[in-house]
Design a protein around this motif. Structure first.
Motif, PDB file in Angstrom:
ATOM      1  N   VAL A   1       0.811  -1.211   0.030  1.00 47.60           N
ATOM      2  CA  VAL A   1       0.054   0.124  -0.054  1.00 47.60           C
ATOM      3  C   VAL A   1       0.636   1.344   0.025  1.00 47.60           C
ATOM      4  CG1 VAL A   1      -1.921   1.373   1.215  1.00 47.60           C
ATOM      5  CG2 VAL A   1      -1.687  -1.250   1.306  1.00 47.60           C
ATOM      6  N   GLY A   2       0.806   2.098  -0.939  1.00 44.98           N
ATOM      7  CA  GLY A   2       1.728   3.195  -1.104  1.00 44.98           C
ATOM      8  C   GLY A   2       0.948   4.556  -1.099  1.00 44.98           C
ATOM      9  N   HIS A   3       1.261   5.354  -0.425  1.00 44.67           N
ATOM     10  CA  HIS A   3       0.975   7.077  -0.371  1.00 44.67           C
ATOM     11  C   HIS A   3       1.730   7.792  -1.227  1.00 44.67           C
ATOM     12  CE1 HIS A   3       1.174  10.865   1.667  1.00 44.67           C
ATOM     13  NE2 HIS A   3      -0.257  10.827   1.154  1.00 44.67           N
ATOM     14  N   SER A   4       0.835   8.279  -2.357  1.00 44.72           N
ATOM     15  CA  SER A   4       1.532   9.453  -2.987  1.00 44.72           C
ATOM     16  C   SER A   4       2.997   8.980  -3.570  1.00 44.72           C
ATOM     17  CB  SER A   4       1.784  10.486  -2.188  1.00 44.72           C
ATOM     18  OG  SER A   4       1.793  11.819  -3.100  1.00 44.72           O
ATOM     19  N   MET A   5       4.108   9.283  -3.299  1.00 44.18           N
ATOM     20  CA  MET A   5       5.289   8.917  -3.891  1.00 44.18           C
ATOM     21  C   MET A   5       5.524   7.280  -3.631  1.00 44.18           C
ATOM     22  SD  MET A   5       9.356  10.030  -3.352  1.00 44.18           S
ATOM     23  CE  MET A   5       9.546   9.507  -1.624  1.00 44.18           C
ATOM     24  N   GLY A   6       5.000   6.999  -2.278  1.00 48.17           N
ATOM     25  CA  GLY A   6       5.123   5.486  -2.201  1.00 48.17           C
ATOM     26  C   GLY A   6       4.175   4.930  -2.987  1.00 48.17           C
ATOM     27  N   GLY A   7       2.968   5.423  -3.550  1.00 46.49           N
ATOM     28  CA  GLY A   7       2.362   4.797  -4.766  1.00 46.49           C
ATOM     29  C   GLY A   7       2.980   4.886  -5.948  1.00 46.49           C
TER      30      GLY A   7
ATOM     31  N   LEU B   1      -2.796  -4.804  -3.752  1.00 47.83           N
ATOM     32  CA  LEU B   1      -2.212  -3.464  -4.089  1.00 47.83           C
ATOM     33  C   LEU B   1      -2.978  -2.231  -3.514  1.00 47.83           C
ATOM     34  CD1 LEU B   1       0.252  -1.675  -5.558  1.00 47.83           C
ATOM     35  CD2 LEU B   1      -1.215  -1.651  -7.630  1.00 47.83           C
ATOM     36  N   GLY B   2      -2.738  -1.333  -2.729  1.00 44.29           N
ATOM     37  CA  GLY B   2      -3.126  -0.154  -2.156  1.00 44.29           C
ATOM     38  C   GLY B   2      -2.719   1.036  -2.860  1.00 44.29           C
ATOM     39  N   LEU B   3      -3.418   2.194  -3.441  1.00 44.80           N
ATOM     40  CA  LEU B   3      -2.926   3.354  -3.962  1.00 44.80           C
ATOM     41  C   LEU B   3      -3.651   4.325  -3.122  1.00 44.80           C
ATOM     42  CD1 LEU B   3      -3.099   2.062  -7.484  1.00 44.80           C
ATOM     43  CD2 LEU B   3      -0.983   2.523  -6.169  1.00 44.80           C
ATOM     44  N   VAL B   4      -2.765   5.238  -2.378  1.00 42.65           N
ATOM     45  CA  VAL B   4      -3.670   6.169  -1.630  1.00 42.65           C
ATOM     46  C   VAL B   4      -3.131   7.684  -2.152  1.00 42.65           C
ATOM     47  CG1 VAL B   4      -3.823   7.054   0.579  1.00 42.65           C
ATOM     48  CG2 VAL B   4      -3.570   4.446   0.273  1.00 42.65           C
ATOM     49  N   ALA B   5      -4.134   8.377  -2.385  1.00 40.78           N
ATOM     50  CA  ALA B   5      -3.883   9.624  -2.836  1.00 40.78           C
ATOM     51  C   ALA B   5      -2.625   9.908  -3.579  1.00 40.78           C
ATOM     52  CB  ALA B   5      -3.260  10.511  -1.504  1.00 40.78           C
ATOM     53  N   THR B   6      -2.726   9.016  -4.974  1.00 37.21           N
ATOM     54  CA  THR B   6      -1.557   8.958  -5.797  1.00 37.21           C
ATOM     55  C   THR B   6      -2.116   8.814  -6.948  1.00 37.21           C
ATOM     56  OG1 THR B   6       0.701   7.928  -6.044  1.00 37.21           O
ATOM     57  CG2 THR B   6      -1.214   6.309  -5.592  1.00 37.21           C
ATOM     58  N   GLN B   7      -1.233   8.508  -8.180  1.00 37.78           N
ATOM     59  CA  GLN B   7      -1.652   8.726  -9.407  1.00 37.78           C
ATOM     60  C   GLN B   7      -0.625   7.813 -10.613  1.00 37.78           C
ATOM     61  OE1 GLN B   7      -1.137  12.514 -11.200  1.00 37.78           O
ATOM     62  NE2 GLN B   7       0.769  12.859  -9.931  1.00 37.78           N
ATOM     63  N   ALA B   8      -1.093   7.519 -11.510  1.00 33.51           N
ATOM     64  CA  ALA B   8      -0.182   6.695 -12.598  1.00 33.51           C
ATOM     65  C   ALA B   8       0.428   7.656 -13.381  1.00 33.51           C
ATOM     66  CB  ALA B   8      -1.305   5.754 -13.179  1.00 33.51           C
TER      67      ALA B   8
ATOM     68  N   ILE C   1      -2.304  -5.291 -14.108  1.00 34.43           N
ATOM     69  CA  ILE C   1      -2.335  -5.850 -12.535  1.00 34.43           C
ATOM     70  C   ILE C   1      -3.395  -6.594 -12.429  1.00 34.43           C
ATOM     71  CG2 ILE C   1      -2.487  -4.832 -10.154  1.00 34.43           C
ATOM     72  CD1 ILE C   1      -1.122  -2.066 -11.395  1.00 34.43           C
ATOM     73  N   HIS C   2      -3.330  -7.721 -11.928  1.00 34.88           N
ATOM     74  CA  HIS C   2      -4.347  -8.854 -11.822  1.00 34.88           C
ATOM     75  C   HIS C   2      -4.589  -9.211 -10.345  1.00 34.88           C
ATOM     76  CE1 HIS C   2      -4.798  -9.080 -16.240  1.00 34.88           C
ATOM     77  NE2 HIS C   2      -3.366  -9.473 -16.165  1.00 34.88           N
ATOM     78  N   VAL C   3      -4.371  -8.176  -9.297  1.00 36.04           N
ATOM     79  CA  VAL C   3      -4.552  -8.577  -7.991  1.00 36.04           C
ATOM     80  C   VAL C   3      -5.533  -7.403  -7.424  1.00 36.04           C
ATOM     81  CG1 VAL C   3      -2.062  -9.563  -7.273  1.00 36.04           C
ATOM     82  CG2 VAL C   3      -2.468  -7.175  -7.262  1.00 36.04           C
ATOM     83  N   PRO C   4      -6.290  -7.761  -6.481  1.00 34.42           N
ATOM     84  CA  PRO C   4      -7.293  -6.771  -5.995  1.00 34.42           C
ATOM     85  C   PRO C   4      -6.418  -5.343  -5.821  1.00 34.42           C
ATOM     86  CG  PRO C   4      -7.406  -8.708  -4.952  1.00 34.42           C
ATOM     87  CD  PRO C   4      -6.220  -9.018  -5.728  1.00 34.42           C
ATOM     88  N   THR C   5      -7.076  -4.447  -5.946  1.00 33.35           N
ATOM     89  CA  THR C   5      -6.361  -3.119  -6.119  1.00 33.35           C
ATOM     90  C   THR C   5      -7.313  -1.936  -5.386  1.00 33.35           C
ATOM     91  OG1 THR C   5      -5.028  -3.535  -7.932  1.00 33.35           O
ATOM     92  CG2 THR C   5      -5.011  -1.266  -7.190  1.00 33.35           C
ATOM     93  N   LEU C   6      -6.851  -1.496  -4.325  1.00 32.26           N
ATOM     94  CA  LEU C   6      -7.689  -0.631  -3.655  1.00 32.26           C
ATOM     95  C   LEU C   6      -7.290   0.944  -3.790  1.00 32.26           C
ATOM     96  CD1 LEU C   6      -9.637   0.641  -1.314  1.00 32.26           C
ATOM     97  CD2 LEU C   6      -7.742   0.381   0.094  1.00 32.26           C
ATOM     98  N   VAL C   7      -8.060   1.820  -4.599  1.00 34.12           N
ATOM     99  CA  VAL C   7      -7.806   3.137  -4.535  1.00 34.12           C
ATOM    100  C   VAL C   7      -8.476   4.047  -3.572  1.00 34.12           C
ATOM    101  CG1 VAL C   7      -7.706   5.014  -6.203  1.00 34.12           C
ATOM    102  CG2 VAL C   7      -7.376   2.898  -6.941  1.00 34.12           C
ATOM    103  N   ILE C   8      -7.835   4.924  -2.704  1.00 28.79           N
ATOM    104  CA  ILE C   8      -8.083   5.774  -1.685  1.00 28.79           C
ATOM    105  C   ILE C   8      -7.916   7.203  -2.124  1.00 28.79           C
ATOM    106  CG2 ILE C   8      -8.231   6.566   0.860  1.00 28.79           C
ATOM    107  CD1 ILE C   8      -7.707   3.742   1.514  1.00 28.79           C
ATOM    108  N   ALA C   9      -9.055   8.078  -2.215  1.00 29.52           N
ATOM    109  CA  ALA C   9      -8.784   9.309  -2.731  1.00 29.52           C
ATOM    110  C   ALA C   9      -9.591  10.454  -1.496  1.00 29.52           C
ATOM    111  CB  ALA C   9      -9.327   9.730  -4.059  1.00 29.52           C
ATOM    112  N   GLY C  10      -8.704  11.428  -1.134  1.00 30.08           N
ATOM    113  CA  GLY C  10      -9.348  12.768  -0.650  1.00 30.08           C
ATOM    114  C   GLY C  10     -10.101  13.536  -1.356  1.00 30.08           C
ATOM    115  N   GLY C  11     -11.233  14.073  -0.919  1.00 28.66           N
ATOM    116  CA  GLY C  11     -12.214  14.939  -1.876  1.00 28.66           C
ATOM    117  C   GLY C  11     -11.328  16.341  -1.788  1.00 28.66           C
ATOM    118  N   ARG C  12     -10.513  16.666  -0.792  1.00 28.54           N
ATOM    119  CA  ARG C  12      -9.641  17.946  -0.850  1.00 28.54           C
ATOM    120  C   ARG C  12      -8.353  17.978  -1.283  1.00 28.54           C
ATOM    121  NH1 ARG C  12     -12.630  21.374   3.740  1.00 28.54           N
ATOM    122  NH2 ARG C  12     -14.638  20.558   3.469  1.00 28.54           N
ATOM    123  N   ASP C  13      -7.918  16.815  -1.752  1.00 29.99           N
ATOM    124  CA  ASP C  13      -6.411  16.559  -2.016  1.00 29.99           C
ATOM    125  C   ASP C  13      -6.171  17.783  -3.131  1.00 29.99           C
ATOM    126  OD1 ASP C  13      -3.901  15.982  -2.860  1.00 29.99           O
ATOM    127  OD2 ASP C  13      -4.438  13.887  -2.457  1.00 29.99           O
TER     128      ASP C  13
END
Ligand code: MLT
Length: 257
Positions: free
Chosen positions: A87-93, A110-117, A193-205
């Motif tokens: 699970v990675g946050h931003s640069m960690g994502g 995979l967890g993608l928190v406040a990040t982008q591709a 990516i074929h594994v479960p992938t969670l995306v978390i996003a903040g509305g005020r990011d």
């Protein structure tokens, strides 16, 4: 080019399936502690400091995402972990997406928190390199003053971040800025990516517009999005229960996969 990994410092909590939580820029593993304490009842949670931050050593190179991936891989090898949830946050994502591309067999979820591709736009890239030059000439106070108000609207958190950023090494910040500026476009990797992938996003990011996360989740095979309307760029500190709940869903999805 040879990639020389460093041995990352890490904190570990709980027992069960390994879940590695990667922090963003210019933070350290402690941002994940509130979430990790909640998850420790159901997983083996590993919180590394990325190179140059917290208690991890830095190397001599810019922090390319590919190099940071080698540090994470070395950590998994040191811990005898065959497959982990990452699970990675931003640069960690950015690091987590690069890991998913480079070492799919070592990834269970995979967890993608406040990040982008997406990579940097040319303007963003120039702005990063300018910041790197300014940090070199003016020092870390530039980041300590400028960044916290952009990360969150929570004033108490802003004050804590200011304190924390004053202790960050300017050299590491410069290397991360240069590494992020040259990162690749990860968008073409998403449907591989074929594994479960969670995306978390903040509305005020202020760094990652919500729309970006909505677009990203559409490109994933097994992705789902949790939007936290009141969170900024630091949902793990602004809404730790919701983030922990999301990661618990991810762990459950990995078990069912
Ligand atoms: C982060 O939070 O890791 C950075 O702000 C990400 C970025 O600058 O792209």
């Amino acid at each position: 080019m040879e990639l020389n990994p460093v041995e990352l410092f890490y904190e570990e909590m709980g027992e069960g399936f390994p879940v590695v939580l990667l922090h963003g820029f210019p933070l350290d593993h402690t941002i994940w502690q509130p979430v990790a304490r909640i998850l420790a009842g159901q997983a083996r949670v590993i919180l590394p400091d990325l190179r140059g931050y917290g208690q991890s050593p830095d190397g001599n190179e810019n922090h390319t995402m590919r190099l940071l991936v080698e540090d994470v891989l070395l950590l998994l090898d040191r811990l005898n972990i065959e497959r982990a949830v990452l699970v990675g946050h931003s640069m960690g994502g950015y690091v987590s997406l690069t890991f998913a591309h480079a070492y799919p067999n070592r990834l269970a979820g995979l967890g993608l928190v406040a990040t982008q591709a997406n990579p940097d736009t040319p303007e963003k890239r120039q702005a990063r390199l300018r910041t790197a030059r300014d940090v070199r000439s003016k020092g870390i106070d530039l980041i300590a003053h400028g960044m916290p108000t952009k990360l969150t609207q929570n004033q108490e958190l802003q004050a804590q971040l200011q304190e924390r950023f004053r202790k960050v090494h300017a050299q590491s910040v410069i290397r991360s800025l240069k590494g992020m500026a040259e990162r690749q476009d990860a968008t073409p990797w998403l449907d591989q990516i074929h594994v479960p992938t969670l995306v978390i996003a903040g509305g005020r990011d202020q760094f990652i517009p919500l729309e970006k996360s909505r677009e990203m989740v559409e490109m994933l095979n097994k992705g789902w999005l949790i939007e936290i309307p009141d969170a900024g760029h630091l949902p793990m500190l602004e809404a730790p229960e919701q983030v922990a709940d999301g990661i618990a869903q991810l762990i459950a999805a990995v078990a069912d996969n």
